[in-house]
Design an enzyme around this catalytic site. Structure first.
Site, PDB file in Angstrom:
ATOM      1  N   SER A 106       0.830  -1.210   0.000  1.00 16.02           N
ATOM      2  CA  SER A 106       0.000   0.000   0.000  1.00 16.02           C
ATOM      3  C   SER A 106       0.863   1.259   0.000  1.00 16.02           C
ATOM      4  O   SER A 106       1.968   1.261   0.535  1.00 16.02           O
ATOM      5  CB  SER A 106      -0.873  -0.020   1.261  1.00 16.02           C
ATOM      6  OG  SER A 106      -1.396   1.264   1.526  1.00 16.02           O
ATOM      7  N   TYR A 129      -2.277   5.791  -4.430  1.00 14.20           N
ATOM      8  CA  TYR A 129      -3.470   6.636  -4.361  1.00 14.20           C
ATOM      9  C   TYR A 129      -3.219   7.903  -5.165  1.00 14.20           C
ATOM     10  O   TYR A 129      -2.072   8.329  -5.325  1.00 14.20           O
ATOM     11  CB  TYR A 129      -3.734   7.057  -2.911  1.00 14.20           C
ATOM     12  CG  TYR A 129      -4.480   6.045  -2.077  1.00 14.20           C
ATOM     13  CD1 TYR A 129      -5.714   5.561  -2.477  1.00 14.20           C
ATOM     14  CD2 TYR A 129      -3.966   5.607  -0.862  1.00 14.20           C
ATOM     15  CE1 TYR A 129      -6.413   4.650  -1.686  1.00 14.20           C
ATOM     16  CE2 TYR A 129      -4.656   4.702  -0.062  1.00 14.20           C
ATOM     17  CZ  TYR A 129      -5.883   4.224  -0.491  1.00 14.20           C
ATOM     18  OH  TYR A 129      -6.560   3.340   0.282  1.00 14.20           O
ATOM     19  N   SER A 273     -14.188  -3.713  -6.991  1.00 13.36           N
ATOM     20  CA  SER A 273     -14.007  -3.564  -5.542  1.00 13.36           C
ATOM     21  C   SER A 273     -14.849  -2.419  -5.012  1.00 13.36           C
ATOM     22  O   SER A 273     -15.009  -1.394  -5.681  1.00 13.36           O
ATOM     23  CB  SER A 273     -12.518  -3.261  -5.272  1.00 13.36           C
ATOM     24  OG  SER A 273     -12.304  -2.922  -3.915  1.00 13.36           O
ATOM     25  N   HIS A 275     -13.813  -1.470  -1.967  1.00 16.74           N
ATOM     26  CA  HIS A 275     -12.842  -1.166  -0.911  1.00 16.74           C
ATOM     27  C   HIS A 275     -13.201  -1.903   0.384  1.00 16.74           C
ATOM     28  O   HIS A 275     -12.997  -1.409   1.485  1.00 16.74           O
ATOM     29  CB  HIS A 275     -12.797   0.348  -0.674  1.00 16.74           C
ATOM     30  CG  HIS A 275     -11.427   0.891  -0.349  1.00 16.74           C
ATOM     31  ND1 HIS A 275     -10.637   1.525  -1.282  1.00 16.74           N
ATOM     32  CD2 HIS A 275     -10.719   0.923   0.807  1.00 16.74           C
ATOM     33  CE1 HIS A 275      -9.504   1.914  -0.697  1.00 16.74           C
ATOM     34  NE2 HIS A 275      -9.529   1.555   0.566  1.00 16.74           N
ATOM     35  N   ASP A 306     -12.157  -8.031  -5.386  1.00 19.52           N
ATOM     36  CA  ASP A 306     -12.009  -8.257  -3.946  1.00 19.52           C
ATOM     37  C   ASP A 306     -13.265  -7.789  -3.236  1.00 19.52           C
ATOM     38  O   ASP A 306     -14.227  -7.384  -3.878  1.00 19.52           O
ATOM     39  CB  ASP A 306     -10.741  -7.580  -3.384  1.00 19.52           C
ATOM     40  CG  ASP A 306     -10.835  -6.068  -3.314  1.00 19.52           C
ATOM     41  OD1 ASP A 306     -11.952  -5.493  -3.328  1.00 19.52           O
ATOM     42  OD2 ASP A 306      -9.771  -5.432  -3.232  1.00 19.52           O
ATOM     43  N   SER A 307     -13.270  -7.880  -1.932  1.00 14.50           N
ATOM     44  CA  SER A 307     -14.353  -7.468  -1.033  1.00 14.50           C
ATOM     45  C   SER A 307     -15.233  -8.648  -0.655  1.00 14.50           C
ATOM     46  O   SER A 307     -16.054  -9.108  -1.449  1.00 14.50           O
ATOM     47  CB  SER A 307     -15.192  -6.322  -1.611  1.00 14.50           C
ATOM     48  OG  SER A 307     -14.367  -5.181  -1.850  1.00 14.50           O
TER      49      SER A 307
END
Ligand SMILES: Cc1cc2nc3c(=O)[nH]c(=O)nc-3n(C[C@H](O)[C@H](O)[C@H](O)COP(=O)(O)O)c2cc1C
Length: 381
Positions: A106, A129, A273, A275, A306-307
């Site tokens: 990340s 980001y 996703s 999040h 994902d998720s």
């Protein structure tokens, strides 16, 4: 004792972590409806049992962005991972590399790129980001390239941070937060020794390397809060493209129209996703959003999702709904918090075993053979 990947590691993480960290991981945005649906909608998808088809040889490997993966699974980018276990990013990356799957660092990791990349013997992925400070973004991309990062995961669903009310209750934020965190730390001595004392420095490594002056976490969280950029649009991604010639994956797509725009932009992949239910509460679960997105863009770029994925059965369900591969978020974080690198390694073994059972009993000998035909019924888009 760890028997079930989906529940036992979560319970073990809750015992070990100070509550402000456990709830930071476990919680979602607002009333947490999407967080719950991510898991519930997946569980609702029925696999189609098939028998007597000689399933003695299974192949769980796949190829993604020119890399060979032992499983169609990558570890998702998770901020502050070094607060859940000592130098947690390094431990998780080692477990992923040993299993033959990618680890994604990340932007807001505790360990910087330069600490994690040399600790593993396979290329790392890096998540970025969009921040107002474009100097930081350029610096991070240059450092990622220098460290041998192959794939850039560009997260676009955080132009503003979603409100996570649990954090204010738990002491992560809110009144007297620093005092409450201190009290929680001293009443969780195993964490306090392992991470609190021996896991230092506790800062956002990538950002402190850029700024050149390590300061406390509070300062960085403030810096980040002021730095998310609501003006982001597709033209900002072109700016990134000019700096990054490797594979680029756009994370945070939940709508077929945005997926088509990602194809037009020339992305190599997307991550379907929400999040992990941490941004806009009330949006579709990933399991519900995925089929329509796969109908729109399957084959034109790689579809990751994902998720809500907690088990090997969930991995098979997502592949059946149209994904090429999945990312694990909380599933690996709970295991890491509970038992460090060994916990993540064991989790990946459990996921593989569960996938083998699911593939055997749905009659899919390879990842490519997992399709909508593997399902009795899928949720509508
Ligand atoms: C504690 C925590 C921190 C996260 N930090 C990041 C991050 O820094 N960057 C990012 O792109 N996604 C971040 N995510 C989202 C994950 O990458 C992933 O999308 C999400 O965890 C998937 O949902 P799941 O946890 O239900 O599997 C974070 C998720 C959690 C739980």
């Amino acid at each position: 004792m760890i028997i079930s990947a989906s529940t036992d590691y979560r319970a073990a993480a809750q015992r070990r972590l100070p509550p402000f960290l456990f709830h930071y991981i476990d919680g979602g945005a607002y009333a947490e409806h999407t967080l719950k649906r991510n898991v519930a909608d997946l569980a609702d998808i029925a696999l189609r049992q098939r028998v007597l088809r000689d399933m003695s040889e299974l192949n769980l490997g796949t190829e993604l962005f020119g890399e060979q993966l032992a499983l169609p699974v990558a570890l998702a980018p998770v901020g502050l991972t070094g607060m859940y276990a000592r130098r947690g990013e390094v431990q998780a990356a080692r477990a992923a590399a040993a299993k033959g799957i990618p680890f994604t660092l990340s932007t807001v990791s505790v360990c910087p790129i330069e600490e994690v990349a040399p600790a593993i013997d396979r290329p790392m992925w890096f998540q970025l980001y969009v921040l107002k400070d474009r100097g930081f973004m350029k610096n991070a991309l240059e450092r990622a390239k220098a460290a041998g990062v192959t794939t850039l995961v560009f997260t676009v669903d955080m132009p503003v941070p979603g409100a996570r009310y649990r954090d204010a209750h738990s002491g992560m934020s809110g009144p007297n937060a620093a005092m409450r965190r201190y009290l929680q730390a001293v009443t969780h001595p195993r964490w306090a020794l392992d991470v609190g004392l021996l896991g230092k420095p506790h800062d956002l490594g990538n950002i402190s390397t850029y700024r050149g002056n390590p300061t406390g976490l509070e300062d960085y969280i403030g810096w980040l809060g002021n730095n998310f950029d609501p003006s982001i649009s597709w033209k900002d991604l072109q700016w990134i493209r000019d700096f990054w010639d490797g594979p680029m994956v756009i994370k945070g797509i939940l709508d077929p129209d945005d997926a088509r725009d990602a194809v037009k932009f020339g992305a190599d992949g997307i991550v379907v996703s929400n999040h992990g239910g941490r941004q806009l509460d009330g949006v579709l679960s990933s399991a519900r959003a995925l089929p329509a997105i796969a109908d729109a863009v399957k084959g034109e770029l790689k579809i990751l999702v994902d998720s809500g994925i907690r088990t090997g059965l969930d991995v098979v369900r997502m592949l059946a709904l149209g994904a090429d591969a999945v990312m694990l978020g909380r599933a690996f974080v709970y295991a890491l918090a509970a038992d460090g690198e060994a916990g993540v390694s064991n989790l990946l073994e459990l996921i593989e075993k569960e996938m083998r059972v699911a593939m055997t009993l749905t009659g899919a000998k390879s990842i490519a053979e997992i399709s909508r035909d593997s399902l009795v019924r899928e949720l509508g888009a």
